[in-house]
Design a protein around this motif. Sequence first.
Motif, PDB file in Angstrom:
ATOM      1  N   PRO B 155      -2.893  -0.849   6.095  1.00  0.00           N
ATOM      2  CA  PRO B 155      -2.190  -2.042   7.029  1.00  0.00           C
ATOM      3  C   PRO B 155      -0.718  -2.214   7.098  1.00  0.00           C
ATOM      4  O   PRO B 155       0.248  -2.429   7.988  1.00  0.00           O
ATOM      5  CB  PRO B 155      -2.864  -3.232   6.636  1.00  0.00           C
ATOM      6  N   GLN B 156      -0.013  -2.176   5.532  1.00  0.00           N
ATOM      7  CA  GLN B 156       1.394  -2.577   5.815  1.00  0.00           C
ATOM      8  C   GLN B 156       2.129  -1.463   6.323  1.00  0.00           C
ATOM      9  O   GLN B 156       3.265  -1.669   6.689  1.00  0.00           O
ATOM     10  CB  GLN B 156       1.776  -2.948   4.537  1.00  0.00           C
ATOM     11  N   ASP B 157       1.578  -0.371   6.156  1.00  0.00           N
ATOM     12  CA  ASP B 157       2.362   0.822   6.876  1.00  0.00           C
ATOM     13  C   ASP B 157       2.578   0.497   8.361  1.00  0.00           C
ATOM     14  O   ASP B 157       3.668   0.999   8.910  1.00  0.00           O
ATOM     15  CB  ASP B 157       1.788   1.961   6.735  1.00  0.00           C
ATOM     16  N   ALA B 159       3.117  -2.125   9.735  1.00  0.00           N
ATOM     17  CA  ALA B 159       4.063  -3.222   9.847  1.00  0.00           C
ATOM     18  C   ALA B 159       5.559  -2.365   9.892  1.00  0.00           C
ATOM     19  O   ALA B 159       6.166  -2.783  10.530  1.00  0.00           O
ATOM     20  CB  ALA B 159       4.148  -4.600   8.852  1.00  0.00           C
TER      21      ALA B 159
END
Lengths: 403, 403
Positions: B155-157, B159
Amino acid sequence: MKTFTRYESVDEVLNWLDRRVSALPSEPVAVSEACGRVLAETIPSPVDLPSFDRAAVDGYAVRGVETVGAGAYSPAVLQRLDAAPALPPGTTTRVAAGAPIPEGADTMVAASLGEEAGRFVNIATAVPPGENVVRRGKDLARGSPLLPQGRLLRPQDLALLAACGMDRIPVVRRPRIRLVISGDDLAIPGQERRAHQHFEAASPMLKALVARDGGEVEACLHLADDAIAEALRPENIDAMLIVGSSGEGWNDRAAEALETAGELAWHGIALEPGRSTGIGAVGNTPVFLLPGNPVACLCAYDLLAGRAIRRMGGRSTAWPYPVRRAALTKKISSELGSVDYCRVRLTPNGAEPVATGGNTRLSALAAADGFLLVPEDSEGYPAGAEVTLCLYNFLDSESNHVQ
Amino acid sequence: MKTFTRYESVDEVLNWLDRRVSALPSEPVAVSEACGRVLAETIPSPVDLPSFDRAAVDGYAVRGVETVGAGAYSPAVLQRLDAAPALPPGTTTRVAAGAPIPEGADTMVAASLGEEAGRFVNIATAVPPGENVVRRGKDLARGSPLLPQGRLLRPQDLALLAACGMDRIPVVRRPRIRLVISGDDLAIPGQERRAHQHFEAASPMLKALVARDGGEVEACLHLADDAIAEALRPENIDAMLIVGSSGEGWNDRAAEALETAGELAWHGIALEPGRSTGIGAVGNTPVFLLPGNPVACLCAYDLLAGRAIRRMGGRSTAWPYPVRRAALTKKISSELGSVDYCRVRLTPNGAEPVATGGNTRLSALAAADGFLLVPEDSEGYPAGAEVTLCLYNFLDSESNHVQ
């Protein structure tokens, strides 16, 4: 303009949240779509499994007693019938693995142990009665519990349900989540960015996190700061995440809008990064005010919103991250009074801190393998301390193999 | 009728498979849909991140040097301009967290430390130059690697990619899998079952397993044993799984059909359960003949087919199961010469074997928390032996928390 004068402890906020939020009602779902859903009721088996005495191997159905004493020089010789619902003494018939044993038979002789000669089969091995037969109900008796309420359904659970003839089952409804992205200075990735704008980065991350936690995003609205109130009419949704506009800025209107529309229970949480997080509700629908910075947003989502979404979906409140113990390669200093979200990289020597507290570098987050939390009442840990890490690789937990 | 005379070792078959199968070509995908996809290329950052000197807090942009010596009794007094692209000396302006610092300014004073008085702002604290400002490119410099080829995107990738303005990225194409369910005696769950039939249970499990391993099911065909050949025209698919009809029965035609259509490389694998598994190819498309029994099918899928699908999708070949060490509560006996798939339950005293080898009870599989493999050359393990378990809970690895 808001100025935070105190920050509420994460534990206090979680207690409040746990009291407000519980599992949603159930809905029926097709078994073939049920992997990862949560079973809403304990399901008793509607059938005996297997539903008949079943051959465990491809071969010949026999009366086991008729092979007693059989050997290479004195085979049992049985007359071979075509597919027969019942076998008279002295006869056999071919049966495929998984198929019912004819009445009269109690034993299966593997195909490779029988030698066909015209209408007869020679069996040169004694096979004990009952061998290679799975008796009716042996796997599971009708009425016994098939799978328990609360089960997060696995691929093999679907096979068990299907084997019992079930095609629909009751599961906890997925929480429907509305995302509101607030901000006047946001550009859309793939489109042109004006000089004062930055690209909106939180929404793809949050969509993936909500999906991970079993929720579904009902809508993702991009609204100007002064238009947030419009979105605060929670119809047909279970929770709302408002990203940005939660801080101390002059244009930060999210908290004010929530206070007007419903209840702002907490604003300012002792969490670093993520201090400007707010939590409240409109009616019974929880509303989370998340920081616009993606790193702070991840931290606030994971500590607060994700837990509520998992709870509504009937899942465990615990984090869906693999956990590992490791020694720190360097000390971590942390301020007393707030939970510190420390990102670490795994090295051959242990866990190396790459970003602590207020550090909101996205590249450091992407380089991290996981994180640990330093509690409010801790000033950190010395180098060499054993700590418990949560690993970000929930998608490919095989890297757990290196232990 | 087929009779197995020897069984090929699992390692040999995996070697053959690894030589035949490699990562598929890439395709573009929207960043918002990219969680769990595998990055096909290392991506350099197209921008400096941030793309301008950015405020880290809501507050006042100043020249830091102008606050030197400021204190409660001698505040720095700066003229407050409205939003200004450049600040002359002696002035300040409000800036929101995340927004650009005006030219001339180099420092942010948190809003709570400034007191507005008409068109002036009193600042009663000295703030070191550079404080609360994230310099352009400080998070990531343009051209430096953003995320590496092969990354299973988190998920943070997403972003990070969005923050750099990217909306589409190249990922490894998902393997397209054709499922063929073979058998003349199968009833469809939810429909009526005739006395000799059993319910088809493998397809919902396999669909979930293929999805877990990053593939997508192109079609699921139910075919009579003698119609398998029809499905063996692999157009626009990357692999085929044929379930059932792989054994020693008189109606088992899968191996024969594969030999006719292409190549049957192996039939009979030293794996228990799952011995009747076959592997081959039509053209370059691998074809797996999986046992119809769901437990044997899971075992054969996980040991052989799943690995190939993960490899085609650019993923690690390792199992997507969390791993744990545990002591056995009872001994495990295993026959030499084949890999034994032992299912275990976790108890407070360690790992309790619940089903070994040829045991194909679905209810025991559902009751198991994981499994271990006893290698071909091992006769098993004594009670108390420390073994490595794979846990079935890849969907909720938080139960890893109990350690």
